[in-house]
Design a protein around this motif. Structure first.
Motif, short mmCIF file in Angstrom:
data_model
loop_
_atom_site.label_atom_id
_atom_site.label_comp_id
_atom_site.label_asym_id
_atom_site.label_seq_id
_atom_site.Cartn_x
_atom_site.Cartn_y
_atom_site.Cartn_z
N GLY A 158 46.61 118.73 88.38
CA GLY A 158 47.24 117.42 88.39
C GLY A 158 46.91 116.63 87.14
N HIS A 159 47.81 115.71 86.80
CA HIS A 159 47.71 114.88 85.61
C HIS A 159 47.42 115.78 84.40
N SER A 160 46.34 115.53 83.67
CA SER A 160 46.03 116.36 82.50
C SER A 160 44.82 117.24 82.71
N THR A 161 44.44 117.46 83.96
CA THR A 161 43.27 118.27 84.28
C THR A 161 43.68 119.72 84.46
N MET A 162 43.19 120.57 83.56
CA MET A 162 43.53 122.00 83.60
C MET A 162 42.29 122.84 83.35
N TRP A 163 42.28 123.99 83.97
CA TRP A 163 41.24 125.00 83.76
C TRP A 163 41.87 126.12 82.96
N LEU A 164 41.48 126.25 81.70
CA LEU A 164 42.06 127.23 80.79
C LEU A 164 41.04 128.33 80.55
N SER A 165 41.43 129.57 80.82
CA SER A 165 40.55 130.71 80.63
C SER A 165 41.16 131.66 79.61
N ASP A 166 40.36 132.06 78.63
CA ASP A 166 40.82 132.97 77.58
C ASP A 166 39.65 133.83 77.15
N THR A 167 39.81 135.15 77.28
CA THR A 167 38.81 136.10 76.83
C THR A 167 37.44 135.81 77.44
N LEU A 191 36.76 123.08 91.20
CA LEU A 191 36.42 123.91 90.05
C LEU A 191 35.75 125.20 90.52
N PRO A 192 36.09 126.32 89.88
CA PRO A 192 35.49 127.59 90.29
C PRO A 192 34.04 127.74 89.87
N GLY A 193 33.54 126.84 89.05
CA GLY A 193 32.16 126.91 88.56
C GLY A 193 32.01 126.04 87.33
N PRO A 194 30.90 126.15 86.63
CA PRO A 194 30.72 125.37 85.41
C PRO A 194 31.63 125.90 84.30
N PRO A 195 32.39 125.05 83.64
CA PRO A 195 33.15 125.51 82.47
C PRO A 195 32.22 125.68 81.28
N ASP A 196 32.68 126.44 80.31
CA ASP A 196 31.90 126.56 79.07
C ASP A 196 31.99 125.29 78.24
N ALA A 197 33.13 124.62 78.30
CA ALA A 197 33.30 123.38 77.53
C ALA A 197 34.36 122.52 78.20
N VAL A 198 34.26 121.22 77.95
CA VAL A 198 35.25 120.25 78.41
C VAL A 198 35.92 119.66 77.17
N LEU A 199 37.25 119.68 77.15
CA LEU A 199 38.01 119.10 76.05
C LEU A 199 38.46 117.71 76.46
N LEU A 200 38.05 116.70 75.70
CA LEU A 200 38.41 115.31 75.97
C LEU A 200 39.28 114.82 74.83
N SER A 201 40.54 114.52 75.15
CA SER A 201 41.51 114.27 74.09
C SER A 201 41.45 112.86 73.52
N HIS A 202 41.13 111.87 74.36
CA HIS A 202 41.04 110.50 73.86
C HIS A 202 40.33 109.62 74.88
N LEU A 203 40.16 108.36 74.54
CA LEU A 203 39.26 107.48 75.28
C LEU A 203 39.87 106.84 76.51
N HIS A 204 41.18 106.89 76.71
CA HIS A 204 41.77 106.25 77.88
C HIS A 204 41.14 106.80 79.16
N ALA A 205 40.95 105.94 80.15
CA ALA A 205 40.17 106.30 81.33
C ALA A 205 40.81 107.38 82.18
N ASP A 206 42.12 107.60 82.05
CA ASP A 206 42.74 108.69 82.81
C ASP A 206 42.60 110.03 82.09
N HIS A 207 41.88 110.03 80.97
CA HIS A 207 41.58 111.27 80.24
C HIS A 207 40.08 111.43 80.03
N LEU A 208 39.39 110.35 79.75
CA LEU A 208 37.93 110.37 79.64
C LEU A 208 37.39 109.53 80.78
N HIS A 209 37.16 110.18 81.92
CA HIS A 209 36.76 109.52 83.15
C HIS A 209 35.29 109.84 83.41
N LEU A 210 34.42 108.87 83.16
CA LEU A 210 32.99 109.12 83.22
C LEU A 210 32.54 109.58 84.60
#
Length: 285
Positions: free
Chosen positions: A10-19, A46-65
């Motif tokens: 939903g929204h901009s929350t995605m779990w991306l897996s590659d290699t 979430l299936p577990g801890p991700p290796d990294a989180v990508l935060l695109s910008h500061l708006h609260a619907d993208h960077l939600h503390l």
């Protein structure tokens, strides 16, 4: 064969897996966000801890503390240059060593993939109540596939330099009954973005999840319709692309790119689970 998969929560929350490397984008893991509430789809699991989180910008619907505090483990936080101090204040000192600040054109390695920050045409401030500023970004992830997560953006000329791509994760709507021109993509503009980046596969995001309290389903077409409308528009604007309209919690898996280079797509169809995505473009239309 290595595969690339993306699960949309939903929204901009995605779990991306590659290699074997896992990345989580702009996580909003709660049912409420300020004046917005989750109107569709389950809360992300979430299936577990991700290796990294990508935060695109500061708006609260993208960077939600509050959501960042819910993420298990201690993943890297790949953030716009100038935002690490704000994130550290919000999450505590332990986050300072996990923040990797990038500006457009800079890159970092995460496991088996390279993450490159790219331009986004979108305001970079936290909001009208804050003086905090940092550039809005998109990200190109290069591993078995070349995937572009656009963040929030309007159209810009340099989009054409990003392609060809294997997968594009493109915002197609908003969280309210209006969109600000030149700062967001509507379905028609998103299909033009897809044409410019020449992606083999595309998934529409940033729509159909959160809606302001008190507005109910005002302008219903702007809440639930952008994904299917994007698929329809893309069939004309980018006929060589394949669009999958995912439901929240569904996963698209695509085969690895062949040696011919990014944008090559093997003839076998990708898998979509747990249910079938409901929109296609190109030769799947």
């Amino acid at each position: 064969m290595s595969e690339t998969s993306v699960t949309w929560w939903g929204h901009s929350t995605m779990w991306l897996s590659d290699t074997g490397t896992t990345l989580l984008t702009d996580p909003v893991l709660t049912d409420r966000l300020a004046h917005l509430r989750r109107m569709a789809g389950p809360r992300p699991e979430l299936p577990g801890p991700p290796d990294a989180v990508l935060l695109s910008h500061l708006h609260a619907d993208h960077l939600h503390l509050a959501s960042l505090r819910l993420i298990p483990g201690e993943p890297l936080l790949i953030v716009p240059r100038g935002s690490a101090a704000f994130i550290t204040r919000g999450l505590g000192r332990g986050a300072s060593g996990r923040c990797v600040e990038l500006a457009s054109g800079e890159q970092t390695e995460v496991g088996a993939v390279r993450v490159r920050a790219v331009k986004a045409a979108h305001p970079g401030g936290r909001g009208p109540w804050s003086k905090l500023q940092a550039p809005a970004l998109g990200f190109v992830v290069e591993g078995a596939a070349r995937s572009w997560y656009a963040g929030d953006t309007g159209l810009f000329d340099e989009m054409s330099d990003l392609g060809p791509l294997d997968l594009a994760l493109i915002p197609v709507g908003g969280w309210g009954p209006t969109l600000h021109a030149h700062e967001h993509l509507d379905p028609a503009q998103a299909s033009e973005a897809l044409r410019r980046v020449r992606a083999a596969w595309a998934v529409p995001v940033h729509y159909g999840t959160f809606w302001p309290f008190g507005l109910g389903r005002l302008r219903q077409h702007m809440f639930s319709g952008p994904g299917e409308e994007f698929a329809k528009q893309a069939a004309s604007a980018a006929p060589d692309a394949r669009v999958r309209v995912l439901g929240q919690g569904e996963t698209l898996t695509i085969p690895a790119a062949a040696p011919d280079g990014p944008g090559f797509t093997a003839p076998s169809a990708p898998s979509v689970g747990p249910g079938a995505g409901s929109g296609t473009a190109g030769d799947d239309a």
